[in-house]
Design a protein around this motif. Structure first.
Motif, PDB file in Angstrom:
ATOM      1  N   LEU A 208     -30.861  22.790 -38.602  1.00 35.54           N
ATOM      2  CA  LEU A 208     -31.939  21.670 -38.635  1.00 35.54           C
ATOM      3  C   LEU A 208     -33.500  22.529 -38.120  1.00 35.54           C
ATOM      4  N   GLU A 209     -33.113  23.486 -37.346  1.00 36.53           N
ATOM      5  CA  GLU A 209     -34.271  24.469 -37.021  1.00 36.53           C
ATOM      6  C   GLU A 209     -34.697  25.129 -38.351  1.00 36.53           C
ATOM      7  N   ILE A 210     -33.838  25.824 -38.955  1.00 39.01           N
ATOM      8  CA  ILE A 210     -34.135  26.666 -40.029  1.00 39.01           C
ATOM      9  C   ILE A 210     -34.920  25.506 -41.252  1.00 39.01           C
ATOM     10  N   ALA A 211     -34.247  24.354 -41.301  1.00 35.75           N
ATOM     11  CA  ALA A 211     -34.593  23.265 -42.329  1.00 35.75           C
ATOM     12  C   ALA A 211     -36.317  23.092 -41.949  1.00 35.75           C
ATOM     13  N   ALA A 212     -36.129  22.796 -40.789  1.00 43.88           N
ATOM     14  CA  ALA A 212     -37.619  22.561 -40.156  1.00 43.88           C
ATOM     15  C   ALA A 212     -38.639  23.630 -40.481  1.00 43.88           C
ATOM     16  N   ALA A 213     -38.187  25.104 -40.412  1.00 48.07           N
ATOM     17  CA  ALA A 213     -39.047  26.112 -40.383  1.00 48.07           C
ATOM     18  C   ALA A 213     -39.585  26.465 -41.902  1.00 48.07           C
TER      19      ALA A 213
END
Length: 513
Positions: A208-213
């Motif tokens: 989810l951190e990658i998705a947000a970034a």
């Protein structure tokens, strides 16, 4: 006597100034022209009752009300107040009818003369300032919403008597003052949820951190109770804060849809919309007889979460495909075409099969042969094509749940996401409509996502061994570019590619075999 007052009609997320012309002359009967709908036509009875209750009279002579421009359809009850004030001006119950041209007036009248809230006060205020009106008069409940627009006097009124006395110079009304910027920045980080609430699931948090970034769409696949919804609800807490411009766009959409609470100001946090799977296609993308924004527009600049994705009707999911690409939706009618913005991150969740326990480490799947594939086939290839990250969620073991340790706070993850987004902002400077890696075109992909010979070898081996489909290739490159940005790396390294490859579960041939 002929008198003109000014109202406003909202179309899409913008407003058009409407001139309300009232002529009272000898004769009988009440006429309303200018393409009013039923709600506008019924204003005659509301106005008559409100005026009589407040101690004023309603003329028994011929009254003609024209809503100009006359070729645009007028809808809703917000024209009650400008029509009532026009009638009072034309019957000389307002002493200074020339003052009416200084203000845009909007509000729904109750039978006792009290003024009820309206939809779209923010776009109306923006248009009033644009056309250099001296002020805007709206119901008290909408005053703070409209007061966000600076260089415009916004007056909130609760009863028609207040407004009449103000126009007759008998009393003064105090303009609504809103310190928009201060309130906006103070409320940006007040979140109900935090990633530190989630026990375990470090790999899902990372996804989810990658998705947000990179503003990537993601799908979470796992058994019931594994924490898919819990994780998705916390995604807005790690997204970069809204800019003032984004907040204004988002607030306009919610204002038009009537979704802003009373006395609201700018929306300070990214929206999170989670419609039920029984939603219709019109409710999701917008439309209707009087076009209204749908859930994808209400999620503009935020997150649209579709829980239990295969349970949504296929037609509903298919109408999302074009807005996901274009980041806006166009509602076309015979005489008008309206654009609603729809730039959102799609996060979906689903069980891997009807019973929910396919690939479960402990429980056995009870679905008959072919049921898993049939369940997955409810989601079309073209929709999956637009989802970059496929994340398998496994249940959290008791040993993790019983630990007293708190996980990493959303604030720390958000800082890394903001740094990655800043790198992307520099990269796409001057490129219209592209601000994150997920939005880059095929041409940009070739220029930006250059990988080494070792990376090419790894990617080829992964595609052969895992039977990844061709659609996975572009997605892996985009996600690996985001992972490199999070690592503050100019080049896409082999480890970035390796991590991106593991997020393509549903692309593996025979995943449900």
């Amino acid at each position: 006597m002929l008198v003109k007052t000014f109202g406003s009609a909202v179309y899409g997320v913008n407003a058009i100034t409407i001139t309300v012309e009232v002529n009272v002359s000898s004769g009988q009967k009440f006429f309303m022209v200018g393409l009013p709908d039923s709600a506008v036509k019924e204003s005659e009875q509301r106005i008559e009752s409100a005026l009589k209750t407040s101690g004023y009279f309603f003329p028994r002579t011929k009254v003609i009300v024209n809503l100009a421009p006359a070729d645009i359809r007028k809808t809703g009850t917000a024209f009650d107040l400008p029509i009532a004030i026009g009638i009072l001006g034309a019957t000389e119950q307002i002493k200074n009818p020339e003052r009416l041209g200084d203000y845009v007036i909007m509000g729904e009248l109750s039978l006792d003369g009290s003024i009820l809230p309206i939809k779209g006060a923010l776009p109306i205020a923006i248009q009033a300032r644009k056309e250099n009106f001296k002020g805007l008069i709206v119901p008290r409940q909408n005053a703070r919403e409209a007061g966000m627009v600076n260089q415009l006097n916004v007056y909130g009124v609760e009863h028609i008597r207040e407004l009449i006395e103000f126009l007759n110079d008998e009393t003064a009304l105090k303009p609504t003052e809103v310190n928009t910027r201060e309130e906006f920045y103070n409320a940006q980080y007040n979140f109900e949820f935090d990633f530190s609430d989630v026990k375990g699931q470090s790999n899902i948090k990372r996804a989810l951190e990658i998705a947000a970034a990179g503003s990537h769409n993601a799908i979470l696949i796992g058994p019931p109770g594994a924490g898919k919804t819990m994780l998705a609800k916390r995604l807005p807490t790690i997204l970069p804060p809204l800019s003032l411009q984004e907040a204004l766009e988002t607030t306009k959409i919610h204002s038009v849809a009537g979704k802003l609470p009373e006395n609201a100001t700018l929306i300070s946090k990214r929206p999170f919309r989670s419609p039920h799977h029984t939603i219709s296609d019109v409710a999701l993308v917008g439309g209707g007889t009087n076009p209204q924004p749908g859930e994808i527009s209400l999620a503009h600049n935020g997150v649209l979460f579709l829980d239990e994705l295969p349970e949504f009707k296929r037609t509903v999911l298919e109408v999302m495909r074009q807005p996901m690409e274009e980041r806006r939706v166009t509602i076309s009618r015979a005489k008008i075409a309206i654009d609603f913005p729809a730039s959102f991150m799609l996060i979906a969740s689903m069980n891997p099969c009807p019973c929910g326990f396919y690939n479960h480490p402990e429980k056995e799947c009870t679905c008959p042969p072919g049921a898993v594939q049939k369940y997955l086939n409810k989601i079309s290839g073209p929709l999956l094509d637009r989802i970059d990250l496929h994340v398998e969620v496994t249940p959290v073991p008791f040993s993790e749940l019983s630990k007293n340790e708190t996980g990493e706070h959303s604030e720390n993850i958000r800082e890394r996401v903001i740094k990655a987004r800043e790198r992307q902002a520099l990269r796409y400077q001057g490129v219209e409509g592209v601000y994150a890696n997920a939005q880059m075109s095929s041409k940009q992909l070739k220029e930006i996502c250059v990988i080494s010979q070792a990376g090419q070898t790894l990617l080829k081996a992964a595609m052969d061994k895992l039977n990844l489909s061709a659609r996975a290739y572009d997605r892996i490159l985009k996600v690996s570019r985001t992972i490199a940005d999070l690592a503050d790396s100019d080049d896409i390294k082999v480890e970035h590619l390796a991590e991106a490859i593991q997020y393509r579960s549903l692309d593996r041939e025979g995943w449900a075999g």
